[in-house]
Each structure stands twice: as C-alpha cells, then as structure tokens.
Design a protein around this motif. Structure first.
Motif, PDB file in Angstrom:
ATOM      1  N   GLN A 156      -4.475 -27.183  23.022  1.00 24.74           N
ATOM      2  CA  GLN A 156      -4.992 -28.462  23.479  1.00 24.74           C
ATOM      3  C   GLN A 156      -4.731 -28.644  24.970  1.00 24.74           C
ATOM      4  N   ARG A 157      -5.652 -29.291  25.657  1.00 26.33           N
ATOM      5  CA  ARG A 157      -5.484 -29.531  27.086  1.00 26.33           C
ATOM      6  C   ARG A 157      -4.699 -30.806  27.359  1.00 26.33           C
ATOM      7  N   ARG A 158      -4.770 -31.769  26.459  1.00 27.56           N
ATOM      8  CA  ARG A 158      -4.085 -33.035  26.679  1.00 27.56           C
ATOM      9  C   ARG A 158      -2.573 -32.848  26.553  1.00 27.56           C
ATOM     10  N   GLY A 159      -1.856 -33.222  27.604  1.00 30.52           N
ATOM     11  CA  GLY A 159      -0.411 -33.089  27.614  1.00 30.52           C
ATOM     12  C   GLY A 159       0.102 -31.685  27.846  1.00 30.52           C
ATOM     13  N   LEU A 160      -0.782 -30.759  28.189  1.00 32.14           N
ATOM     14  CA  LEU A 160      -0.380 -29.369  28.402  1.00 32.14           C
ATOM     15  C   LEU A 160       0.078 -29.148  29.836  1.00 32.14           C
ATOM     16  N   ASN A 161       1.171 -28.413  29.997  1.00 32.51           N
ATOM     17  CA  ASN A 161       1.664 -27.976  31.303  1.00 32.51           C
ATOM     18  C   ASN A 161       1.816 -26.460  31.277  1.00 32.51           C
ATOM     19  N   VAL A 162       1.301 -25.811  32.305  1.00 31.30           N
ATOM     20  CA  VAL A 162       1.305 -24.351  32.373  1.00 31.30           C
ATOM     21  C   VAL A 162       2.189 -23.904  33.524  1.00 31.30           C
ATOM     22  N   THR A 163       3.073 -22.963  33.238  1.00 33.58           N
ATOM     23  CA  THR A 163       3.935 -22.356  34.256  1.00 33.58           C
ATOM     24  C   THR A 163       3.678 -20.862  34.272  1.00 33.58           C
ATOM     25  N   VAL A 164       3.288 -20.332  35.419  1.00 34.07           N
ATOM     26  CA  VAL A 164       2.988 -18.910  35.559  1.00 34.07           C
ATOM     27  C   VAL A 164       4.077 -18.256  36.397  1.00 34.07           C
ATOM     28  N   LEU A 165       4.640 -17.164  35.888  1.00 37.55           N
ATOM     29  CA  LEU A 165       5.623 -16.362  36.607  1.00 37.55           C
ATOM     30  C   LEU A 165       4.990 -15.020  36.934  1.00 37.55           C
ATOM     31  N   SER A 166       5.031 -14.644  38.195  1.00 39.99           N
ATOM     32  CA  SER A 166       4.392 -13.410  38.621  1.00 39.99           C
ATOM     33  C   SER A 166       5.270 -12.719  39.658  1.00 39.99           C
ATOM     34  N   ASP A 167       5.092 -11.423  39.799  1.00 38.02           N
ATOM     35  CA  ASP A 167       5.848 -10.678  40.815  1.00 38.02           C
ATOM     36  C   ASP A 167       4.901  -9.869  41.674  1.00 38.02           C
ATOM     37  N   SER A 168       5.326  -9.643  42.906  1.00 34.21           N
ATOM     38  CA  SER A 168       4.521  -8.907  43.866  1.00 34.21           C
ATOM     39  C   SER A 168       5.446  -8.158  44.818  1.00 34.21           C
ATOM     40  N   THR A 169       4.926  -7.116  45.442  1.00 28.32           N
ATOM     41  CA  THR A 169       5.722  -6.345  46.390  1.00 28.32           C
ATOM     42  C   THR A 169       5.826  -7.079  47.719  1.00 28.32           C
ATOM     43  N   LEU A 170       6.914  -6.856  48.408  1.00 33.99           N
ATOM     44  CA  LEU A 170       7.131  -7.504  49.691  1.00 33.99           C
ATOM     45  C   LEU A 170       6.092  -7.074  50.719  1.00 33.99           C
ATOM     46  N   GLN A 232       5.640 -17.080  42.321  1.00 33.01           N
ATOM     47  CA  GLN A 232       5.494 -15.653  42.578  1.00 33.01           C
ATOM     48  C   GLN A 232       6.727 -15.139  43.300  1.00 33.01           C
ATOM     49  N   CYS A 233       7.294 -14.082  42.749  1.00 30.97           N
ATOM     50  CA  CYS A 233       8.495 -13.471  43.322  1.00 30.97           C
ATOM     51  C   CYS A 233       8.096 -12.260  44.158  1.00 30.97           C
ATOM     52  N   TYR A 234       8.526 -12.261  45.407  1.00 31.81           N
ATOM     53  CA  TYR A 234       8.305 -11.119  46.303  1.00 31.81           C
ATOM     54  C   TYR A 234       9.600 -10.320  46.382  1.00 31.81           C
ATOM     55  N   THR A 235       9.501  -9.039  46.077  1.00 29.65           N
ATOM     56  CA  THR A 235      10.684  -8.182  46.067  1.00 29.65           C
ATOM     57  C   THR A 235      10.369  -6.866  46.752  1.00 29.65           C
ATOM     58  N   ASP A 236      11.404  -6.205  47.238  1.00 31.09           N
ATOM     59  CA  ASP A 236      11.226  -4.940  47.949  1.00 31.09           C
ATOM     60  C   ASP A 236      11.560  -3.733  47.080  1.00 31.09           C
ATOM     61  N   VAL A 237      11.703  -3.916  45.774  1.00 32.91           N
ATOM     62  CA  VAL A 237      11.960  -2.806  44.862  1.00 32.91           C
ATOM     63  C   VAL A 237      10.742  -2.578  43.990  1.00 32.91           C
ATOM     64  N   LEU A 238      10.538  -1.343  43.591  1.00 33.28           N
ATOM     65  CA  LEU A 238       9.361  -1.004  42.802  1.00 33.28           C
ATOM     66  C   LEU A 238       9.545  -1.304  41.324  1.00 33.28           C
ATOM     67  N   HIS A 239      10.788  -1.263  40.850  1.00 30.14           N
ATOM     68  CA  HIS A 239      11.066  -1.479  39.444  1.00 30.14           C
ATOM     69  C   HIS A 239      11.862  -2.766  39.280  1.00 30.14           C
ATOM     70  N   PRO A 240      11.753  -3.440  38.144  1.00 30.15           N
ATOM     71  CA  PRO A 240      12.499  -4.688  37.930  1.00 30.15           C
ATOM     72  C   PRO A 240      13.998  -4.458  37.933  1.00 30.15           C
ATOM     73  N   ASP A 241      14.729  -5.374  38.544  1.00 26.23           N
ATOM     74  CA  ASP A 241      16.179  -5.315  38.543  1.00 26.23           C
ATOM     75  C   ASP A 241      16.720  -6.701  38.232  1.00 26.23           C
ATOM     76  N   SER A 242      18.030  -6.779  38.007  1.00 28.56           N
ATOM     77  CA  SER A 242      18.639  -8.044  37.610  1.00 28.56           C
ATOM     78  C   SER A 242      18.550  -9.095  38.712  1.00 28.56           C
ATOM     79  N   VAL A 243      18.580  -8.680  39.974  1.00 27.36           N
ATOM     80  CA  VAL A 243      18.509  -9.638  41.084  1.00 27.36           C
ATOM     81  C   VAL A 243      17.147 -10.310  41.118  1.00 27.36           C
ATOM     82  N   ALA A 244      16.077  -9.523  40.951  1.00 28.51           N
ATOM     83  CA  ALA A 244      14.727 -10.093  40.948  1.00 28.51           C
ATOM     84  C   ALA A 244      14.527 -11.010  39.752  1.00 28.51           C
TER      85      ALA A 244
END
Length: 285
Positions: A156-170, A232-244
C-alpha cells in the motif's frame, strides 16, 4: 531524388520482384517474434510465499509502513549482520529475473539457491508491516524500473515510508576538495519531495548522481508521492568490511522503534559477510 530542401527521398523501382518484398515482410515478422521472446525471458517476476499470496488475492496489496531496500554488497551485508540477525525475520518473497550476467536459472519460478545472486524480501515476525528487500544481484538497465515498480506496487502507498541503502566506490564521488583515507567511508543522502524526516547526513552534492536500482526506486517514489530517502555509502574498498557496514547505522536510527539493530554482531557473523573472495587469476598464476 532530392527535394528543394536537399532532403534525399527513397524511390522504389517497379521492376523489383514481389518475392523480395515478401522476404522482407517475413524477416520483419521473425525479428518481432525474436524480440518478443527476449522481452518475455527478461521480464521481472515477483514471487510470494503462500500466506502473502493469499493476502494479495484478498486485499490486493500488503499493509506496509516501512520498507528497507538494501542494494549492493556492503548495504546487504549490513542488513544481514545488524538487522536480520537481531530479530526473527522470515523470507516471504523473492524477485526472479534473467539477464546476460545472471548466474541463476532462467526459469522465473525458480527459488534462488544459497550463494547465488538474489533479490530476497523479508518480513518481520513481530511487526509484519516492516519489509526488507535485499538485492545482491545484477539488474540490467531495461529491468530496473519494472523491478522497482513491481516490488513497490505490491504494498500500500498510504502511510508507506521507503528507506534505500546503497553503496558506491569513492572513485565515483566528485568533489573539488581532496579526500584522504581518514574521511572514508561516509554517507550522502537524497530524498523525495514528500519526505519530511530528519536528514542524518549531508545531501548528495552536485554534480554527483545516483544510478541503478536505487535511482529507479527513488524515481518511482517521487512520481507516486511516496516518502523515500536514499543513503549512499562511499567507500574506498572493493569488498564489504565492518567499517563500511557500521556507516549505515545512523540511517536506520529513525526506525529504532520498529526495527531493532544488533549493537555488536559476533565475529563469526561479521566474517561471514566480510569474507574477501580469492583472486580468480593474475599474472603469476
């Protein structure tokens, strides 16, 4: 011949055999058929578990107040380590698709197997109105908008809130200032005009842009007037790490009442999602 504007017009001779026109028509029909088969094969399908399917058949849409869409290895790893491991979540659906880079089966009714790229939808047991979409597969450009539309049209659109989490290279982040390693990773946000929540990080500066599924989801929410925000998270590593992964924690602080975050995941859990894959080949092997 040419018109007085200099435009060249095609002129067909009456001496051309009719069989040649028939061949062209048959060839066009064959091309149309091939194109239709490719479009059907690349169509995005959303599959739901039997309980959710019954709800959709009776009411036509799911009651959802918050939807979290995680796109990319770091964002998906954060959701798995800090959210899905904290409370009881159940897989209620998945998105099946095929493209030139997919490694799974081309059958649209195939359930994604563990370890394969996938787009899986989870529902919180204690609060069924919260959905999490975890995307770690490649989605082609011609599949982006239909993927966003089909997933969001089920709720349903009524009362809906959308949060998008994304990652990208620095390297994709554009700024006139020099960025050293101590300043990464960091978050930037984009929101729809109907989003009224507080911003927990700076807005994405021009001329930076967002592409892929996050952009398709945000565009769909803007058109449908659904409050949505992208982190959107900008990181300088190619693989996911705990800091990111920890960088995303403030992004879900506003959902603390409905989504419980694991304060400190165990080492085993973090290693499961931060394991760096071995190099496939190099100059010395």
């Amino acid at each position: 011949m040419a018109t007085y504007f200099g435009e060249v017009l095609s002129v067909y001779s009456r001496a051309v055999e009719e069989d040649e026109y028939d061949d062209l028509e048959d060839e066009n029909e064959e091309d149309v058929q091939i194109r239709r088969e490719i479009e059907e094969k690349r169509e995005v399908q959303v599959r739901w578990c039997p309980e959710v399917s019954k709800t959709l058949e009776s009411s036509g849409e799911l009651q959802c107040s918050n939807m979290i869409i995680a796109v990319g290895p770091s964002a998906a790893g954060f959701v798995s380590a800090y959210v899905l491991s904290a409370e009881g979540w159940t897989q209620v659906g998945w998105v099946s698709l095929w493209n030139e880079r997919s490694r799974g089966s081309s059958r649209p009714d195939t359930v994604p197997q563990p370890g394969e790229p996938s787009f899986i939808i989870y529902q919180q047991n204690s609060s069924p109105s919260v959905l999490i979409c975890q995307c770690t597969c490649y989605i082609a450009e011609d599949q982006l908008f239909q993927c966003a539309e089909k997933v969001l049209s089920s709720v349903q659109r009524r009362g809906l809130n959308v949060t998008v989490l994304s990652d990208s290279t620095l390297a994709e982040y554009k700024t006139p200032d020099y960025l050293n390693g101590s300043g990464t990773p960091f978050l930037r946000a984009l929101k729809t005009s109907s989003y009224t929540g507080s911003m927990l990080c700076p807005l994405l500066e021009q001329p930076n842009i967002v592409t892929g599924l996050p952009a398709a989801v945000l565009s769909h929410c803007q058109v449908q007037r659904i409050p949505a925000v992208l982190f959107q998270c900008y990181t300088d590593v190619l693989h996911p790490d705990s800091v990111a992964m920890e960088t995303y924690k403030p992004a879900l602080s506003c959902l603390s009442t409905s989504v419980k975050l694991e304060a400190c995941p165990s080492v085993e859990v973090l290693q499961k999602f931060t394991r760096i894959s071995d190099a496939q080949s190099n100059l010395y092997t």
